[in-house]
Write an enzyme that holds these catalytic residues in place. Structure first.
Site, mmCIF file in Angstrom:
data_model
loop_
_atom_site.group_PDB
_atom_site.id
_atom_site.type_symbol
_atom_site.label_atom_id
_atom_site.label_comp_id
_atom_site.label_asym_id
_atom_site.label_seq_id
_atom_site.Cartn_x
_atom_site.Cartn_y
_atom_site.Cartn_z
ATOM 1 N N LYS A 136 0.833 -1.220 0.000
ATOM 2 C CA LYS A 136 0.000 0.000 0.000
ATOM 3 C C LYS A 136 0.859 1.258 0.000
ATOM 4 O O LYS A 136 0.632 2.175 -0.790
ATOM 5 C CB LYS A 136 -0.901 -0.017 1.248
ATOM 6 C CG LYS A 136 -1.509 1.344 1.612
ATOM 7 C CD LYS A 136 -2.383 1.275 2.837
ATOM 8 C CE LYS A 136 -1.714 1.448 4.164
ATOM 9 N NZ LYS A 136 -1.421 2.803 4.615
ATOM 10 N N ASN A 137 1.848 1.287 0.891
ATOM 11 C CA ASN A 137 2.589 2.546 1.071
ATOM 12 C C ASN A 137 3.610 2.814 -0.040
ATOM 13 O O ASN A 137 4.220 3.878 -0.076
ATOM 14 C CB ASN A 137 3.248 2.582 2.462
ATOM 15 C CG ASN A 137 2.197 2.726 3.559
ATOM 16 O OD1 ASN A 137 1.056 3.061 3.281
ATOM 17 N ND2 ASN A 137 2.587 2.456 4.795
ATOM 18 N N CYS A 174 -4.896 7.432 9.624
ATOM 19 C CA CYS A 174 -5.115 6.914 10.979
ATOM 20 C C CYS A 174 -4.863 7.990 12.017
ATOM 21 O O CYS A 174 -3.975 8.813 11.873
ATOM 22 C CB CYS A 174 -4.163 5.746 11.234
ATOM 23 S SG CYS A 174 -4.646 4.245 10.404
ATOM 24 N N ARG A 229 0.636 14.166 13.509
ATOM 25 C CA ARG A 229 0.797 14.090 12.055
ATOM 26 C C ARG A 229 0.938 15.452 11.350
ATOM 27 O O ARG A 229 0.161 15.772 10.435
ATOM 28 C CB ARG A 229 -0.326 13.244 11.438
ATOM 29 C CG ARG A 229 -0.467 11.900 12.119
ATOM 30 C CD ARG A 229 -1.183 10.876 11.292
ATOM 31 N NE ARG A 229 -0.310 10.212 10.349
ATOM 32 C CZ ARG A 229 -0.610 9.111 9.699
ATOM 33 N NH1 ARG A 229 -1.767 8.525 9.891
ATOM 34 N NH2 ARG A 229 0.227 8.566 8.860
ATOM 35 N N ASP A 236 4.689 0.081 12.191
ATOM 36 C CA ASP A 236 3.469 -0.519 11.653
ATOM 37 C C ASP A 236 3.315 -2.001 12.024
ATOM 38 O O ASP A 236 2.306 -2.612 11.692
ATOM 39 C CB ASP A 236 3.426 -0.361 10.114
ATOM 40 C CG ASP A 236 3.258 1.089 9.698
ATOM 41 O OD1 ASP A 236 2.908 1.921 10.559
ATOM 42 O OD2 ASP A 236 3.496 1.400 8.515
ATOM 43 N N ARG A 256 -8.650 -0.429 4.940
ATOM 44 C CA ARG A 256 -7.837 0.614 4.300
ATOM 45 C C ARG A 256 -6.483 0.049 3.878
ATOM 46 O O ARG A 256 -5.851 0.581 2.963
ATOM 47 C CB ARG A 256 -7.589 1.773 5.283
ATOM 48 C CG ARG A 256 -8.787 2.683 5.482
ATOM 49 C CD ARG A 256 -8.408 3.925 6.260
ATOM 50 N NE ARG A 256 -7.095 4.349 5.868
ATOM 51 C CZ ARG A 256 -6.128 4.728 6.702
ATOM 52 N NH1 ARG A 256 -6.339 4.752 7.989
ATOM 53 N NH2 ARG A 256 -4.959 5.086 6.261
HETATM 54 N N1 EPU Z 1 6.542 14.207 11.245
HETATM 55 C C1 EPU Z 1 6.746 15.530 11.556
HETATM 56 N N2 EPU Z 1 6.670 16.457 10.546
HETATM 57 C C2 EPU Z 1 6.389 16.119 9.264
HETATM 58 C C3 EPU Z 1 6.197 14.754 8.938
HETATM 59 C C4 EPU Z 1 6.280 13.813 9.965
HETATM 60 O O1 EPU Z 1 6.981 15.866 12.706
HETATM 61 O O2 EPU Z 1 6.348 17.012 8.403
HETATM 62 C C5 EPU Z 1 6.607 13.195 12.316
HETATM 63 C C6 EPU Z 1 5.270 12.491 12.515
HETATM 64 O O3 EPU Z 1 4.424 13.238 13.361
HETATM 65 C C7 EPU Z 1 5.690 11.163 13.123
HETATM 66 C C8 EPU Z 1 7.023 10.899 12.456
HETATM 67 O O4 EPU Z 1 7.480 12.144 11.923
HETATM 68 O O5 EPU Z 1 5.857 11.289 14.506
HETATM 69 C C9 EPU Z 1 6.972 9.872 11.334
HETATM 70 O O6 EPU Z 1 6.175 10.358 10.265
HETATM 71 P P1 EPU Z 1 6.445 9.989 8.736
HETATM 72 O O7 EPU Z 1 6.305 11.234 7.952
HETATM 73 O O8 EPU Z 1 7.702 9.195 8.639
HETATM 74 O O9 EPU Z 1 5.203 9.044 8.434
HETATM 75 P P2 EPU Z 1 4.147 9.165 7.257
HETATM 76 O O10 EPU Z 1 4.841 9.391 5.977
HETATM 77 O O11 EPU Z 1 3.045 10.071 7.649
HETATM 78 C C10 EPU Z 1 4.295 6.633 6.657
HETATM 79 C C11 EPU Z 1 3.312 5.523 6.538
HETATM 80 C C12 EPU Z 1 2.835 5.119 7.920
HETATM 81 C C13 EPU Z 1 4.042 4.704 8.774
HETATM 82 C C14 EPU Z 1 5.065 5.845 8.793
HETATM 83 C C15 EPU Z 1 6.339 5.465 9.522
HETATM 84 C C16 EPU Z 1 2.260 5.985 4.412
HETATM 85 C C17 EPU Z 1 1.050 6.413 3.656
HETATM 86 N N3 EPU Z 1 2.163 5.968 5.743
HETATM 87 O O12 EPU Z 1 3.563 7.704 7.273
HETATM 88 O O13 EPU Z 1 2.012 3.977 7.710
HETATM 89 O O14 EPU Z 1 3.619 4.422 10.082
HETATM 90 O O15 EPU Z 1 5.410 6.220 7.457
HETATM 91 O O16 EPU Z 1 6.917 4.330 8.964
HETATM 92 O O17 EPU Z 1 3.279 5.652 3.824
HETATM 93 C C18 EPU Z 1 0.225 2.528 8.110
HETATM 94 O O18 EPU Z 1 0.414 2.041 6.988
HETATM 95 O O19 EPU Z 1 -0.482 1.985 8.996
HETATM 96 C C19 EPU Z 1 0.872 3.792 8.449
HETATM 97 C C20 EPU Z 1 0.426 4.597 9.402
#
Ligand code: EPU
Length: 415
Positions: A22-23, A116, A121, A304, A395
């Site tokens: 998915k990701n 989620c 976020r 995850d 999802r």
């Molecule tokens: N963060 C910030 N500022 C930002 C972006 C992120 O502070 O601008 C913080 C977040 O608040 C969090 C941490 O950095 O505490 C990690 O966030 P990241 O941006 O790495 O995660 P994401 O891109 O929002 C993706 C996956 C998540 C997975 C995380 C970490 C997707 C669509 N989602 O999220 O997947 O947990 O990376 O590996 O790729 C899931 O599939 O269940 C899921 C939540």
């Protein structure tokens, strides 16, 4: 809303095949918009998040056709660089249109993304990157607008190796003038898969999979064909399911180097494992050793898989410690697991997991991975479990009930 009904207590056995990730699929689908020609993607999982993203880009003017696990996207008539606000709020990855359309059209707008409810976020790091490339940003009542006449490459240091920010900046930088360097970049396999696709489209990217990514902007990207990597989190969920039920399951279509941290922990717990190029065989054992787990960005233990691992640790021979460092609100499964008899104490970002006997109960999925953990707990529990709000699970897991039923689980979907 739908619910899963599970009768627990049976060992799983046989073979199950993992779907495309998915990701990885989400940013790659969005990246097809960078070209003026059609692209073909294979092993696209049939999931709520993926389907919502396809609806978003269709509404923007793209022609999207799906044939089973393949999709064809023609962005030629993309004329509305704006994501439908209602749909965009339903999935976090909708913000990838910002990077893509900033690069292609010089303007994009979307509502602040959903997904989620596992933490604050923010998207400050994405916006910091866009600004460094020369974009103007406007945030107004939950709407983000980015614009720029011409993006220019720059050196961008991420304060945290955010997956989403790395992807969004990488996408925008592919068509920026000159060189962009992302320092402290995330290294997740899904980012490598995206970069491989962009490279076939004609992008010039070096260092992906390390913490320094270098991108030389190009004028034009063309359509391409690509097969999405297997979903390492779905794979990990089935691996835990086999270990937890003392089963013997071959999990097919796994790139084992992507699940190394889980393999290491299962090994420490004394679980039988055999890796080969097609997948991994997991053989559950009578007695499981307690282990400590700390979630970290890749190649650390994935957040995850934290909730699923926690269910397995309830069946270990002593107390285990689980530390969550990625998301601040990712213990929402704990209250539900306690309803099933789990003995878990939370202290800030840590959870102490004591051995306990799980019994069936009525529980609610509060997010995608919390929901997956409840399915696992239901499989291991004595008696019947009813899981509500399974739309969260759908999802991110393709046909999870059917796949588990095919390896011997008693699981049914009901309304
Ligand atoms: N963060 C910030 N500022 C930002 C972006 C992120 O502070 O601008 C913080 C977040 O608040 C969090 C941490 O950095 O505490 C990690 O966030 P990241 O941006 O790495 O995660 P994401 O891109 O929002 C993706 C996956 C998540 C997975 C995380 C970490 C997707 C669509 N989602 O999220 O997947 O947990 O990376 O590996 O790729 C899931 O599939 O269940 C899921 C939540």
């Amino acid at each position: 809303m739908g619910k899963f009904l599970i009768s627990g207590g049976t060992s799983l056995g046989g073979e199950v095949t993992v779907s495309g990730a998915k990701n990885a699929a989400l940013p790659i689908i969005t990246a097809t918009l960078m070209a003026d020609e059609p692209s073909k993607l294979m092993d696209i999982p049939n999931l709520r998040d993926v389907n919502n993203l396809c609806r978003i880009i269709s509404k923007m003017g793209c022609d999207v056709k799906r044939n089973q696990q393949e999709i064809f996207i023609d962005p030629l008539n993309l004329n509305k660089p704006e994501a439908d606000p209602e749909l965009a709020r339903q999935l976090r990855a909708s913000y990838y249109i910002l990077g893509v359309l900033l690069a292609k059209k010089g303007w994009a707008r979307t509502s602040l993304p959903g997904g989620c409810n596992i933490g604050n976020r923010p998207i400050d790091l994405h916006l910091k990157g866009f600004k460094a490339l020369g974009a103007e940003i406007r945030l107004d009542h939950g709407i983000v607008e980015v614009k720029s006449k011409k993006l220019k490459g720059d050196r961008i240091y991420l304060d945290y190796p955010s997956v989403g920010a790395t992807i969004n900046i990488l996408l925008a930088a592919c068509k920026a003038e000159g060189t962009t360097i992302i320092e402290n970049a995330a290294r997740e396999p899904e980012i490598v898969d995206l970069a491989n696709f962009l490279t076939v489209m004609g992008a010039k990217i070096k260092g992906v999979g390390t913490d320094i990514i270098k991108i030389e902007g190009v004028e034009h990207l063309h359509g391409a064909e690509h097969r999405i990597i297997p979903d390492r989190i779905e794979a990990g969920t089935f691996m835990v399911a086999s270990a937890l039920t003392r089963g013997e399951v071959f999990v097919r279509n796994v790139l084992t180097e992507h699940v190394k941290p889980l393999i290491a922990k299962l090994h420490e717990m004394g679980i039988g494992l055999r890796e080969d190029i097609a997948g991994v065989l997991i053989k559950g054992n009578g007695s499981l050793k307690a282990v400590d787990v700390k979630t970290l960005p890749y190649p650390g233990f994935p957040t995850d898989l934290q909730s699923q691992m926690m269910v397995l640790l309830t069946q270990a021979d002593a107390t285990s410690l689980v530390i969550e460092t990625v998301w601040e609100n990712r213990f929402m499964h704990v209250d539900e697991l306690k309803r099933m008899g789990a003995d878990i104490k939370i202290d800030g970002h840590s959870a102490l997991v004591k051995p306990s006997k799980l019994t069936g109960a009525e529980v609610t999925a509060t997010d995608l991975r919390a929901g997956a953990a409840l399915i696992l707990a239901g499989l291991a529990a004595q008696g019947d479990t009813e899981i509500r709000d399974i739309y969260h699970i759908e999802r991110g897991y393709e046909n999870i009930n059917k796949k588990l039923a095919s390896i011997g689980a008693y699981i049914k979907k009901a309304n």
